[in-house]
Design a protein around this motif. Structure first.
Motif, PDB file in Angstrom:
ATOM      1  N   TYR A 118       0.839  -1.189   0.000  1.00 31.74           N
ATOM      2  CA  TYR A 118       0.000   0.000   0.000  1.00 31.74           C
ATOM      3  C   TYR A 118       0.876   1.242   0.000  1.00 31.74           C
ATOM      4  O   TYR A 118       1.741   1.400   0.840  1.00 31.74           O
ATOM      5  CB  TYR A 118      -0.909   0.043   1.230  1.00 31.74           C
ATOM      6  N   THR A 165      -0.139   3.131  -4.790  1.00 33.70           N
ATOM      7  CA  THR A 165      -0.806   2.465  -3.693  1.00 33.70           C
ATOM      8  C   THR A 165      -0.665   0.964  -3.720  1.00 33.70           C
ATOM      9  O   THR A 165      -1.014   0.296  -2.761  1.00 33.70           O
ATOM     10  CB  THR A 165      -2.309   2.794  -3.711  1.00 33.70           C
ATOM     11  N   TYR A 208      -7.677   9.902   6.760  1.00 36.07           N
ATOM     12  CA  TYR A 208      -6.360  10.231   6.211  1.00 36.07           C
ATOM     13  C   TYR A 208      -6.471  11.212   5.051  1.00 36.07           C
ATOM     14  O   TYR A 208      -7.526  11.362   4.424  1.00 36.07           O
ATOM     15  CB  TYR A 208      -5.672   8.959   5.699  1.00 36.07           C
ATOM     16  N   TRP A 257      -7.644   2.720  -0.190  1.00 35.46           N
ATOM     17  CA  TRP A 257      -7.922   3.930   0.577  1.00 35.46           C
ATOM     18  C   TRP A 257      -9.338   4.407   0.221  1.00 35.46           C
ATOM     19  O   TRP A 257      -9.511   5.333  -0.572  1.00 35.46           O
ATOM     20  CB  TRP A 257      -6.903   5.014   0.257  1.00 35.46           C
ATOM     21  N   TYR A 302      -9.995  10.038   3.467  1.00 37.21           N
ATOM     22  CA  TYR A 302     -10.031   8.603   3.169  1.00 37.21           C
ATOM     23  C   TYR A 302      -9.951   7.798   4.472  1.00 37.21           C
ATOM     24  O   TYR A 302      -9.470   8.286   5.490  1.00 37.21           O
ATOM     25  CB  TYR A 302      -8.831   8.195   2.298  1.00 37.21           C
ATOM     26  N   PHE A 333      -8.359   3.810   5.665  1.00 40.34           N
ATOM     27  CA  PHE A 333      -7.346   2.861   5.193  1.00 40.34           C
ATOM     28  C   PHE A 333      -7.877   1.449   5.398  1.00 40.34           C
ATOM     29  O   PHE A 333      -8.304   1.094   6.496  1.00 40.34           O
ATOM     30  CB  PHE A 333      -6.036   3.055   5.964  1.00 40.34           C
ATOM     31  N   ASP A 389      -6.780  -0.623   8.385  1.00 38.76           N
ATOM     32  CA  ASP A 389      -7.259  -0.269   9.724  1.00 38.76           C
ATOM     33  C   ASP A 389      -8.533  -1.078   9.962  1.00 38.76           C
ATOM     34  O   ASP A 389      -9.545  -0.862   9.287  1.00 38.76           O
ATOM     35  CB  ASP A 389      -7.569   1.223   9.817  1.00 38.76           C
ATOM     36  N   GLY A 413      -2.159   3.423   8.488  1.00 38.83           N
ATOM     37  CA  GLY A 413      -1.898   4.150   7.254  1.00 38.83           C
ATOM     38  C   GLY A 413      -0.942   5.309   7.414  1.00 38.83           C
ATOM     39  O   GLY A 413      -0.512   5.904   6.415  1.00 38.83           O
ATOM     40  N   TRP A 461       0.795   9.350   2.714  1.00 39.08           N
ATOM     41  CA  TRP A 461      -0.479   9.222   3.412  1.00 39.08           C
ATOM     42  C   TRP A 461      -0.303   9.553   4.894  1.00 39.08           C
ATOM     43  O   TRP A 461       0.584   9.006   5.555  1.00 39.08           O
ATOM     44  CB  TRP A 461      -1.024   7.802   3.280  1.00 39.08           C
TER      45      TRP A 461
END
Length: 324
Positions: free
Chosen positions: A47, A56, A95, A117, A156, A158, A161, A169, A176
């Motif tokens: 990522y 990403t 984020y 994301w 965004y 992640f 998470d 993230g 990020w």
């Protein structure tokens, strides 16, 4: 919800960077991987790696963050490492992405990026105590959906998470960062991002207690050189998978630097490395520059000495802390 923005536009730097011609010699394509030494630290999990193909990496599989659900009543969480960060109603961290812009608001994360994301919808989002509701807005994405913004920055979640309070993230790919209540980046110094790295020039220096004066990028992340690279003629031997752990430093205009040797004397100096893989990479004293995916916050030097070939770089382009 506020949808109009400050009239003063952020003027993007259009100054041309010095492009590698004959200053550091002519680089030729090298498909060999035998000279790489990427070290033992883990990659960025696929990522946000700044490799040759994607910002990403691959799409995410699981994770609550992958669901494009309303943020609901936003909240401000006070963390030990990052100070105040914004979360949604379920406690999931929000984020922002350095490749986006705030003036005017613009989201550049689509496709696989938006899977890793997930954009936060603007519908249903409400400001709590601690966030000025005038900072909340929205931006229309390329697919026509409306995305929440804070002070113009698209928001965004992640996908990695998976529970409230996760900040996995933070710092991914060097682009990020968790959002502070002001819309700025949450920082290790706390204070809601008031000391955030976004205030730094494209390249500058900081004083490391062990290494002395080291070069850092716009996010305050340590910059490194690779001893298996060649400055004359300039050649980077970090290619392919190596770039997932050691992302290149993109070109930085000489005017957007502070405290580094940014002169080009026509032979060796501050020039751009046009790599065979199509990436453009800044150099100092003809040494290509990198950051390290294993560094998670400004001040980290986890890449120092990795494999006996990676070293933080001085403002003059010298390797710091390298054994004699």
């Amino acid at each position: 919800m506020k949808t109009s923005w400050r009239s003063a536009s952020l003027v993007a730097s259009a100054a041309a960077v010095l492009v590698l011609t004959t200053a550091c010699g002519q680089e030729k394509a090298d498909t060999s991987t035998g000279s790489q030494n990427v070290g033992a630290a883990p990659a960025a999990g696929g990522y946000g790696s700044a490799g040759a193909t994607t910002e990403t990496g691959a799409a995410a599989a699981d994770g609550q963050g992958a669901v494009a659900q309303s943020a609901g009543q936003l909240a401000v969480s006070d963390t030990d490492k990052l100070g105040e960060v914004v979360t949604d109603s379920a406690g999931m961290t929000l984020y922002r992405f350095d490749k986006d812009t705030a003036e005017p608001p613009k989201s550049t994360c689509d496709g696989d990026c938006a899977t890793a994301w997930p954009p936060v919808p603007s519908s249903g989002a409400a400001a709590p105590v601690g966030i000025d509701k005038a900072l909340l807005g929205e931006v229309t994405r390329t697919d026509g959906t409306k995305q929440l913004t804070i002070d113009g920055w698209p928001q965004y979640r992640f996908a990695k998470d998976t529970k409230a309070g996760d900040v996995k993230g933070q710092g991914v790919g060097g682009t990020w960062y968790a959002s502070a209540p002001t819309g700025k980046k949450a920082s290790a110094g706390g204070g809601g991002g008031t000391a955030e790295a976004a205030d730094l020039p494209g390249l500058s220096t900081r004083n490391d207690p062990e290494l002395g004066e080291v070069v850092v990028d716009k996010n305050g992340m340590t910059v490194y050189r690779f001893e298996k690279d060649v400055p004359w003629p300039m050649k980077s031997n970090c290619i392919g998978a190596c770039l997932e752990k050691w992302p290149v430093v993109e070109p930085v205009d000489a005017a957007d630097t502070k405290g580094i040797d940014n002169k080009n004397d026509g032979k060796r100096g501050y020039v751009v490395n046009n790599r065979p893989d199509g990436l453009k990479q800044q150099s100092i004293d003809c040494w290509p520059l990198y950051t390290f995916a294993g560094d998670k916050k400004p001040g980290d030097t986890n890449g120092q000495g990795v494999g006996g070939t990676w070293y933080a770089i001085s403002p003059e382009g010298k390797p710091l802390g390298k054994p004699k």
